[in-house]
Design an enzyme around this catalytic site. Structure first.
Site, PDB file in Angstrom:
ATOM      1  N   GLN A  97      29.882 -19.160  -6.802  1.00 32.29           N
ATOM      2  CA  GLN A  97      31.467 -19.128  -7.111  1.00 32.29           C
ATOM      3  C   GLN A  97      32.439 -18.150  -6.726  1.00 32.29           C
ATOM      4  O   GLN A  97      32.644 -17.212  -7.459  1.00 32.29           O
ATOM      5  CB  GLN A  97      31.613 -19.319  -8.719  1.00 32.29           C
ATOM      6  N   PHE A  98      32.472 -18.243  -5.332  1.00 31.29           N
ATOM      7  CA  PHE A  98      33.274 -16.901  -4.819  1.00 31.29           C
ATOM      8  C   PHE A  98      34.678 -16.961  -5.323  1.00 31.29           C
ATOM      9  O   PHE A  98      35.306 -15.921  -5.235  1.00 31.29           O
ATOM     10  CB  PHE A  98      33.425 -17.058  -3.409  1.00 31.29           C
ATOM     11  N   THR A  99      35.318 -18.153  -5.939  1.00 32.24           N
ATOM     12  CA  THR A  99      36.753 -17.991  -6.264  1.00 32.24           C
ATOM     13  C   THR A  99      36.776 -17.190  -7.706  1.00 32.24           C
ATOM     14  O   THR A  99      38.053 -16.958  -8.094  1.00 32.24           O
ATOM     15  CB  THR A  99      37.260 -19.550  -6.417  1.00 32.24           C
TER      16      THR A  99
END
Length: 148
Positions: free
Chosen positions: A78-80
């Site tokens: 989950q890079f966000t």
């Protein structure tokens, strides 16, 4: 490294309407890798997750770890989690690690959890995923290695 841990009674991830990972009781973990993260950050987070006492004991107190209940983990990249929203309305993800750095650390994270005896299901790094879960409690905990 930043992770969002949710205690769940069940969770699953699908890609193009096909379930690719699912668990029963355990944790659904969103995993964000920072551009400066190292294997030491991974080891720190794995140590915390594997020993985190948030499952109820016989007296109803949160006193048992995921290992003690023989739970599983659904791990989702989950890079966000590294979104910056200070300027404007479009988030910046500049602090998130690029795939050439993030993928090996994400894989190491999952391998180290498995080495702790925890079953791990995953989605697919970079894929458009649909994640569903039943949050148990709810119990949600954030661990950020930048704050250790």
């Amino acid at each position: 490294m930043k992770v969002v841990i949710q205690r769940v009674s069940q969770a699953q991830v699908a890609i193009e309407e096909q379930i690719v990972g699912q668990i029963k009781q355990g944790f659904m973990v969103l995993v964000g890798i920072h551009q400066e993260d190292t294997p030491e950050d991974v080891a720190y987070v794995v140590g915390k997750i594997s020993k985190l006492r948030v499952f109820e004991d016989d007296e109803g107190k949160m006193n048992r770890s995921i290992q003690e209940i023989e739970g599983s983990i659904l791990s989702i990249s989950q890079f966000t989690l590294y979104a910056k929203t200070k300027k404007g309305n479009r988030p910046s993800f500049i602090e998130a690690a690029r795939p050439d750095v993030a993928i090996p650390l994400y894989e190491l994270f999952n391998q180290q959890l498995e080495a702790e005896g925890i079953a791990v299901a995953t989605g697919e790094f970079g894929a458009d995923m649909q994640v569903s879960l039943t949050n148990d409690g709810p119990v949600t905990i954030v661990i950020d290695t930048r704050e250790k």
